[in-house]
Design a protein around this motif. Structure first.
Motif, PDB file in Angstrom:
ATOM      1  N   ARG A 129      45.199  37.173  42.886  1.00 20.07           N
ATOM      2  CA  ARG A 129      44.775  38.054  41.811  1.00 20.07           C
ATOM      3  C   ARG A 129      43.318  37.839  41.404  1.00 20.07           C
ATOM      4  NH1 ARG A 129      48.928  41.298  39.308  1.00 20.07           N
ATOM      5  NH2 ARG A 129      47.214  41.826  37.906  1.00 20.07           N
ATOM      6  N   GLY A 130      42.720  36.714  41.784  1.00 24.19           N
ATOM      7  CA  GLY A 130      41.341  36.418  41.395  1.00 24.19           C
ATOM      8  C   GLY A 130      40.480  36.171  42.599  1.00 24.19           C
ATOM      9  N   GLU A 131      39.262  35.697  42.354  1.00 26.66           N
ATOM     10  CA  GLU A 131      38.330  35.408  43.430  1.00 26.66           C
ATOM     11  C   GLU A 131      38.415  33.940  43.796  1.00 26.66           C
ATOM     12  OE1 GLU A 131      34.744  36.717  41.676  1.00 26.66           O
ATOM     13  OE2 GLU A 131      35.160  38.828  42.016  1.00 26.66           O
ATOM     14  N   ALA A 132      38.149  33.637  45.042  1.00 26.20           N
ATOM     15  CA  ALA A 132      38.345  32.286  45.543  1.00 26.20           C
ATOM     16  C   ALA A 132      37.493  31.271  44.796  1.00 26.20           C
ATOM     17  CB  ALA A 132      38.027  32.242  47.037  1.00 26.20           C
ATOM     18  N   ALA A 133      36.224  31.568  44.559  1.00 26.66           N
ATOM     19  CA  ALA A 133      35.351  30.612  43.878  1.00 26.66           C
ATOM     20  C   ALA A 133      35.792  30.396  42.437  1.00 26.66           C
ATOM     21  CB  ALA A 133      33.903  31.104  43.922  1.00 26.66           C
ATOM     22  N   GLN A 134      36.253  31.460  41.773  1.00 22.03           N
ATOM     23  CA  GLN A 134      36.713  31.331  40.398  1.00 22.03           C
ATOM     24  C   GLN A 134      37.941  30.443  40.310  1.00 22.03           C
ATOM     25  OE1 GLN A 134      37.873  35.027  38.617  1.00 22.03           O
ATOM     26  NE2 GLN A 134      38.868  34.037  36.880  1.00 22.03           N
ATOM     27  N   VAL A 135      38.914  30.676  41.183  1.00 17.91           N
ATOM     28  CA  VAL A 135      40.128  29.872  41.179  1.00 17.91           C
ATOM     29  C   VAL A 135      39.814  28.423  41.523  1.00 17.91           C
ATOM     30  CG1 VAL A 135      42.367  29.519  42.290  1.00 17.91           C
ATOM     31  CG2 VAL A 135      41.615  31.826  41.681  1.00 17.91           C
ATOM     32  N   SER A 136      38.951  28.220  42.517  1.00 15.07           N
ATOM     33  CA  SER A 136      38.635  26.859  42.938  1.00 15.07           C
ATOM     34  C   SER A 136      37.903  26.081  41.856  1.00 15.07           C
ATOM     35  CB  SER A 136      37.783  26.888  44.214  1.00 15.07           C
ATOM     36  OG  SER A 136      38.534  27.387  45.297  1.00 15.07           O
ATOM     37  N   SER A 137      37.202  26.776  40.961  1.00 15.80           N
ATOM     38  CA  SER A 137      36.497  26.070  39.900  1.00 15.80           C
ATOM     39  C   SER A 137      37.460  25.318  38.990  1.00 15.80           C
ATOM     40  CB  SER A 137      35.653  27.051  39.064  1.00 15.80           C
ATOM     41  OG  SER A 137      36.471  27.955  38.346  1.00 15.80           O
ATOM     42  N   LEU A 138      38.736  25.712  38.978  1.00 15.67           N
ATOM     43  CA  LEU A 138      39.727  24.995  38.190  1.00 15.67           C
ATOM     44  C   LEU A 138      39.853  23.536  38.624  1.00 15.67           C
ATOM     45  CD1 LEU A 138      42.594  27.649  38.053  1.00 15.67           C
ATOM     46  CD2 LEU A 138      41.193  26.909  36.130  1.00 15.67           C
ATOM     47  N   PHE A 139      39.575  23.264  39.906  1.00 16.10           N
ATOM     48  CA  PHE A 139      39.764  21.921  40.412  1.00 16.10           C
ATOM     49  C   PHE A 139      38.770  20.937  39.808  1.00 16.10           C
ATOM     50  CE2 PHE A 139      42.347  24.148  43.389  1.00 16.10           C
ATOM     51  CZ  PHE A 139      43.291  23.219  43.808  1.00 16.10           C
ATOM     52  N   PHE A 140      37.672  21.426  39.235  1.00 19.97           N
ATOM     53  CA  PHE A 140      36.755  20.531  38.549  1.00 19.97           C
ATOM     54  C   PHE A 140      37.414  19.911  37.317  1.00 19.97           C
ATOM     55  CE2 PHE A 140      32.869  22.665  40.443  1.00 19.97           C
ATOM     56  CZ  PHE A 140      32.528  21.542  41.183  1.00 19.97           C
ATOM     57  N   MET A 141      38.426  20.591  36.774  1.00 26.46           N
ATOM     58  CA  MET A 141      39.088  20.082  35.585  1.00 26.46           C
ATOM     59  C   MET A 141      40.176  19.067  35.912  1.00 26.46           C
ATOM     60  SD  MET A 141      37.817  21.222  32.788  1.00 26.46           S
ATOM     61  CE  MET A 141      39.143  20.955  31.618  1.00 26.46           C
ATOM     62  N   VAL A 142      40.546  18.930  37.189  1.00 26.95           N
ATOM     63  CA  VAL A 142      41.656  18.040  37.528  1.00 26.95           C
ATOM     64  C   VAL A 142      41.369  16.581  37.186  1.00 26.95           C
ATOM     65  CG1 VAL A 142      43.068  17.135  39.416  1.00 26.95           C
ATOM     66  CG2 VAL A 142      42.662  19.588  39.238  1.00 26.95           C
TER      67      VAL A 142
END
Length: 303
Positions: free
Chosen positions: A246-259
């Protein structure tokens, strides 16, 4: 997804809450995996995990009778994503942790995935990563590094663990981009069953060839398996793939910075690990980076 008038369909409520749910569940997975690895070898633990996932999905499939993938190509795409995620990414991460890399250390290394995705996304998925998104990704990485650095999670570790985790970053980035480019929306039970079957079919032979399959059956292992099967395997990965579609790959992957920061926060709340004030600043910095790298940070190329 688009509606009949050419506009984007509004996201359902569960999808809007997916980032928070995903972060909480995924961040806790590193610690529970480390717990499980005290009682089983890495590939053996993975094969056991995937067998249990398939055991849960089998009655669900019989009850719901979800539609099968519509073509051989879709079957193949699901299998490729399954092997990249389940066998390559998790396999390397588990072996890295078993070799001595801490849960926080591997979370820090894997959090570099967004940079790799942002570099590759324009060529592979048509996304244009803007300067705003690059700034957000940079802030996210800096915040995550600050949190882990002040907690000394990366000290005194062998080279093997970080090297394997670095390769794992390429695996999960590849899976993210492949899913974004070739993924087709299927029933969650169907897509999970195919992907975990592919993971099990490729992980078990490796475990048979490289390990003795010994398992120390304890209550700690039971708790770890419940979390990894239900939380990481069924809930978190389903949410991740839904967000990617549903979203863009870079946007979704940016979540991993919060892990890494969220992992530190969960450790502080659950087991009382004290976070220094500087670490709280890193948590805020990573959160700001994710916000900046949000939907306004990129656009799709027009054909």
């Amino acid at each position: 997804m688009r509606d009949g008038r050419g506009g984007r369909e509004p996201s359902p409520l569960w999808l809007k809450a997916s980032p928070v749910i995903f972060l909480l569940i995924w961040s806790g997975g590193f610690g529970f995996a480390k717990m499980g690895l005290e009682h089983a070898e890495p590939l053996t633990l993975l094969a056991l995990r995937y067998a249990l996932v398939l055991a849960v999905l089998a009655p669900a499939a019989l009850l719901l009778r979800p539609p099968l993938p519509p073509s051989r190509a879709v079957w193949g795409h699901l299998a490729v994503v399954g092997v990249l995620f389940q066998t390559v990414y998790f396999g390397l991460c588990y072996v890295a942790m078993k070799s001595g890399l801490s849960a926080g250390g591997i979370a820090m290394i894997v959090s570099m995935q967004p940079i790799l995705v942002a570099i590759l996304a324009p060529r592979l998925t048509g996304e244009v990563v803007t300067l705003r998104r690059w700034a957000g990704l940079g802030l996210g990485l800096a915040g995550a590094a600050l949190v882990i650095g002040v907690r000394n999670e990366l000290s005194a570790e062998s080279l093997l663990g970080p090297a394997l985790a670095g390769i794992a970053v390429f695996a999960i980035a590849g899976a993210t981009l492949y899913e974004r480019r070739f993924g087709v929306t299927c029933h969650p039970v169907t897509s999970n069953a195919v992907q975990y079957a592919a993971g099990f079919a490729t992980t078990l032979p490796l475990a048979l060839a490289m390990e003795n399959l010994h398992v120390d059956w304890t209550w700690e292992l039971g708790i770890a398996l419940v979390y990894l099967v239900v939380g990481n395997s069924l809930v978190a990965l389903t949410l991740l793939l839904a967000m990617i579609r549903r979203g863009e790959a870079a946007q979704v992957s940016s979540l991993f910075f919060m892990v890494p920061p969220v992992s530190a926060l969960i450790a502080w709340l659950v087991i009382g690990e004290v976070m220094p004030p500087v670490a709280w600043a890193g948590l805020a910095l990573a959160a700001a980076g994710v916000a900046i790298a949000g939907p306004a940070g990129s656009r799709m190329r027009r054909s």
